[in-house]
Motif scaffolding. Structure first.
Motif, PDB file in Angstrom:
ATOM      1  N   LYS A  17       0.799  -1.214   0.000  1.00  0.00           N
ATOM      2  CA  LYS A  17       0.000   0.000   0.000  1.00  0.00           C
ATOM      3  C   LYS A  17       0.843   1.280   0.000  1.00  0.00           C
ATOM      4  O   LYS A  17       0.374   2.343  -0.366  1.00  0.00           O
ATOM      5  CB  LYS A  17      -0.904  -0.011   1.230  1.00  0.00           C
ATOM      6  N   LYS A  18       2.073   1.183   0.454  1.00  0.00           N
ATOM      7  CA  LYS A  18       2.878   2.407   0.632  1.00  0.00           C
ATOM      8  C   LYS A  18       3.052   3.182  -0.682  1.00  0.00           C
ATOM      9  O   LYS A  18       3.267   4.387  -0.663  1.00  0.00           O
ATOM     10  CB  LYS A  18       4.230   2.068   1.254  1.00  0.00           C
ATOM     11  N   TYR A  19       2.928   2.477  -1.808  1.00  0.00           N
ATOM     12  CA  TYR A  19       3.115   3.173  -3.086  1.00  0.00           C
ATOM     13  C   TYR A  19       1.953   4.115  -3.415  1.00  0.00           C
ATOM     14  O   TYR A  19       2.003   4.868  -4.367  1.00  0.00           O
ATOM     15  CB  TYR A  19       3.314   2.169  -4.219  1.00  0.00           C
ATOM     16  N   LEU A  20       0.882   4.027  -2.626  1.00  0.00           N
ATOM     17  CA  LEU A  20      -0.234   4.960  -2.854  1.00  0.00           C
ATOM     18  C   LEU A  20      -0.243   6.071  -1.804  1.00  0.00           C
ATOM     19  O   LEU A  20      -1.121   6.921  -1.785  1.00  0.00           O
ATOM     20  CB  LEU A  20      -1.570   4.210  -2.822  1.00  0.00           C
ATOM     21  N   ASP A  21       0.751   6.050  -0.947  1.00  0.00           N
ATOM     22  CA  ASP A  21       0.849   7.068   0.101  1.00  0.00           C
ATOM     23  C   ASP A  21       1.359   8.383  -0.508  1.00  0.00           C
ATOM     24  O   ASP A  21       2.165   8.382  -1.425  1.00  0.00           O
ATOM     25  CB  ASP A  21       1.837   6.570   1.155  1.00  0.00           C
ATOM     26  N   HIS A  22       0.877   9.498   0.041  1.00  0.00           N
ATOM     27  CA  HIS A  22       1.301  10.805  -0.486  1.00  0.00           C
ATOM     28  C   HIS A  22       2.802  10.998  -0.369  1.00  0.00           C
ATOM     29  O   HIS A  22       3.411  11.686  -1.157  1.00  0.00           O
ATOM     30  CB  HIS A  22       0.700  11.957   0.323  1.00  0.00           C
ATOM     31  N   ARG A  23       3.364  10.431   0.693  1.00  0.00           N
ATOM     32  CA  ARG A  23       4.773  10.724   0.965  1.00  0.00           C
ATOM     33  C   ARG A  23       5.721   9.931   0.085  1.00  0.00           C
ATOM     34  O   ARG A  23       6.897  10.217   0.025  1.00  0.00           O
ATOM     35  CB  ARG A  23       5.087  10.462   2.443  1.00  0.00           C
TER      36      ARG A  23
END
Ligand SMILES: Nc1ncnc2c1ncn2[C@@H]1O[C@H](COP(=O)(O)OP(=O)(O)OP(=O)(O)O)[C@@H](O)[C@H]1O
Ligand SMILES: [Mg+2]
Length: 380
Positions: A17-23
């Motif tokens: 999921k981290k690849y969809l995080d803003h950061r």
């Protein structure tokens, strides 16, 4: 059995999921090639020991300004450090000249207290640290000032004055507003002499490219129904081409799929995601409003539900009634509240003429969903 094993053991449509995080900062930023090249072309001068010109980036929210600046910064650091220093400052975190200069000192290894000194002291130590840190090697410091409008509005143009009057510093300012320069006095403006780069809103097709890139990394294979990405892109294109919103929709749609135990992300989940995000946004805005303003909003809601035309006079009467005579603000203050609520996008106002001799009246209209607002006011 640990509770976390249990949670992570559940099946998911996500790979990571981290690849969809803003950061998360992607290696590829589709449809920003031109802007990336423009910045790189200016900054390249630093490699030859010349201070690059100051740059200003403008664009609405979610148009990739921060991502692009950080991307080019990373690339320049790779080949130019330690001869050229690039430092990133978010002016929401450091919102005065004092704080920014103290932060820059800190980044250069000199600890300066974040309060207690005079501004002149901080400026002196900053120049001194710069001389020792940067000038020894090769004399260039590039400072990225993200969300600079926040700092200008709060603290004036002193920081820009100091930085533009210090040798061998190049500034990259990032702003959401084209007219942010009205906060800058002419003498500072003339020494800024910046090159401007505009970030236009993304169109729906461009957002599709951006989302596909990220979806490949974030989701398992073949879990997205065909219309999911186009739908996220179309909805975000309507919201002024905001890539952050497009990513939020996609991530939330995936989370809804997981919550329902569905193996695929369906198009209908995107529509639900939209409602969910809007709901959260309104709740967040409303819950941070001062109590008086919440009561004004309650009055607007009350009148809207009764299908009444809302003038400021009628609003004030209703507000007083709902307040039951307690802590009532003046009629004049109501106008400030109305302005603020309009800026937040919760209401709109429209001046209408009542015909000859009868003057003009402000008509107030609710801009968000009635039930959404009801929920939000109920929650608090
Ligand atoms: N061209 C692009 N390719 C891939 N991802 C992008 C692109 N443009 C923006 N994004 C992603 O969209 C999100 C929002 O972008 P970013 O934070 O750069 O917007 P911004 O213009 O700085 O917005 P704001 O004015 O609100 O600060 C980030 O997660 C970013 O990675
Ligand atoms: Mg940004």
């Amino acid at each position: 059995m640990n509770i976390f094993d249990d949670l992570s053991g559940g099946k998911s449509v996500f790979k990571n999921k981290k690849y969809l995080d803003h950061r998360f900062l992607p290696d590829k930023l589709p449809h920003r090639e031109k802007q990336i090249k423009s910045i790189a072309k200016y900054w390249k001068e630093a490699l030859d020991g010349v201070t690059p010109p100051n740059i200003t980036i403008y664009g609405k929210t979610g148009t990739g300004k921060t991502a692009v600046a950080k991307f080019v910064m990373k690339q320049l650091k790779e080949i130019a450090e330690p001869n050229v220093r690039v430092e990133y400052i978010r002016c929401t975190d450091y919102s005065t000249e004092y704080q920014v200069l103290a932060r820059l000192c800190q980044l250069m290894g000199k600890d300066v207290p974040f309060r207690g000194w005079t501004k002149a002291e901080v400026i002196n130590v900053f120049k001194d640290t710069l001389r020792r840190n940067v000038y020894d090697e090769k004399p260039i410091l590039i400072v990225i000032l993200d969300e600079i409008d926040i700092l200008l509005r709060k603290d004036g143009d002193g920081l820009l004055y100091t930085l533009t009057r210090t040798d061998n510093i190049s500034i990259l300012s990032i702003s959401n507003y084209v007219d942010f320069k009205r906060f800058i006095k002419p003498r500072v403006k003339s020494s800024l002499r910046d090159r401007e780069i505009v970030f236009p809103p993304y169109g729906a097709n461009q957002l599709v490219d951006i989302l596909e890139e990220r979806a490949d990394m974030a989701f398992k294979k073949n879990v997205l129904e065909d219309d999911v990405i186009p739908l996220c892109a179309a909805l975000a294109a309507k919201e002024e081409g905001d890539a952050r919103y497009a990513l939020d929709l996609l991530r939330t749609a995936g989370e809804i799929a997981d919550e329902r135990g569905s193996d695929i992300v369906k198009g209908e989940f995107v529509r639900e995601a939209k409602e969910y995000i809007e709901h959260n946004k309104i709740v967040e805005i409303v819950s941070t409003l001062p109590a008086q303003q919440q009561r004004v909003l309650e009055a607007i809601l009350y009148l809207t539900k009764r299908n009444e035309e809302i003038t400021s006079g009628k609003l004030y009467e209703t507000y007083k009634k709902l307040s039951r005579g307690k802590d009532i603000v003046s009629y004049r203050r109501i106008f400030d509240f109305i302005n603020e609520l309009e800026l937040l996008g919760i209401i709109s106002t429209n001046t209408v003429s009542r015909g000859r001799g009868r003057g003009r009246t402000n008509i107030i209209k609710l801009q968000c969903d009635v039930s959404l607002l009801e929920d939000a006011l109920w929650v608090i």
